[in-house]
Scaffold this active site. Structure first.
Site, mmCIF file in Angstrom:
data_model
loop_
_atom_site.group_PDB
_atom_site.id
_atom_site.type_symbol
_atom_site.label_atom_id
_atom_site.label_comp_id
_atom_site.label_asym_id
_atom_site.label_seq_id
_atom_site.Cartn_x
_atom_site.Cartn_y
_atom_site.Cartn_z
ATOM 1 N N ASP A 44 0.817 -1.216 0.000
ATOM 2 C CA ASP A 44 0.000 0.000 0.000
ATOM 3 C C ASP A 44 0.852 1.269 0.000
ATOM 4 O OD1 ASP A 44 -2.367 -1.517 0.073
ATOM 5 O OD2 ASP A 44 -2.225 -1.690 2.264
ATOM 6 N N ARG A 45 2.025 1.189 -0.586
ATOM 7 C CA ARG A 45 2.950 2.328 -0.681
ATOM 8 C C ARG A 45 3.455 2.791 0.685
ATOM 9 N NH1 ARG A 45 3.090 0.608 -5.351
ATOM 10 N NH2 ARG A 45 2.870 1.915 -7.187
#
Length: 223
Positions: free
Chosen positions: A201-202
């Site tokens: 999710d970065r």
């Protein structure tokens, strides 16, 4: 194109999927960098693919007018003083470093979801260090260093090949070519070394090491 990092099994100092931790830098930046470089060198993908030129780094310099430029070069030396690369001292990058003796360098090990980024002052290495490395180069690479007036205009490919042939003829009776007077090494002495590890999710891991007076101030920064 978006790529997920968190589900990718990669080797690490603490096993697969281990999150990059400040404790990994307790002995400074060099041991972890050396470990990651070795991981990149030994990496084999499921399809048998490998990381081409694991010692390749994107080198950033700034010219006298303040305009940045980047290019990929090979790191040819690493120790506690910093990282070393070689080039023609009359090249564009060398002119930039003469005007602004500082640089950045990033090792993008994309299959491992890792990067290491250096920023620091740049200095020429000693002629003895340059000679020691020069002697490890193939004769063909030595010929290329003599033949290329790096970054200068070139009329044609044939012109370059002719220059290389002229060099071969000039030194044909020598067992070893001498080091060109216009060629040698630079060392980036880092004031910042940042390790980056891709996360789901970065939510990546970024840990920064700031070497100073034999110690390393370690901090985590947001992705």
């Amino acid at each position: 194109m978006r790529v997920s990092y968190g589900d990718r099994p990669v080797p690490s100092m603490l096993g697969e999927h281990a999150d990059l931790d400040e404790a990994w830098l307790k002995d400074g930046w060099l041991p972890l960098f050396a470990r990651w470089l070795l991981d990149a060198t030994e990496y084999v993908a499921s399809d048998g693919g490998r990381i081409t030129e694991p010692n390749a780094m994107v080198l950033g310099t700034v010219d006298a007018a303040g305009v940045p430029a980047t290019r990929t070069v090979l790191c040819k030396g690493v120790d506690e003083r910093g990282i070393v690369f070689f080039t023609n001292y009359e090249s564009a990058k060398a002119q930039h470093l003469s005007a602004n003796p500082a640089a950045s360098a990033t090792f993008p090990w994309i299959p491992l979801a890792r990067q290491v980024h250096f920023r620091g002052a740049v200095e020429k290495i000693s002629s003895e260090e340059t000679l020691a490395y020069w002697r490890t180069r193939s004769r063909g690479s030595q010929v290329g260093a003599w033949a290329s007036r790096q970054s200068q205009p070139l009329g044609s490919r044939d012109e370059l090949l002719a220059a290389a042939e002229d060099v071969r003829e000039r030194f044909h009776d020598l067992d070893e070519l001498p080091v060109p007077p216009f060629w040698g090494g630079y060392r980036i002495r880092p004031f910042v070394v940042e390790f980056w590890q891709g996360g789901q999710d970065r939510l990546h891991n970024r840990i920064r090491c700031e070497p100073k007076d034999g110690t390393c101030q370690v901090s985590r920064v947001q992705p």
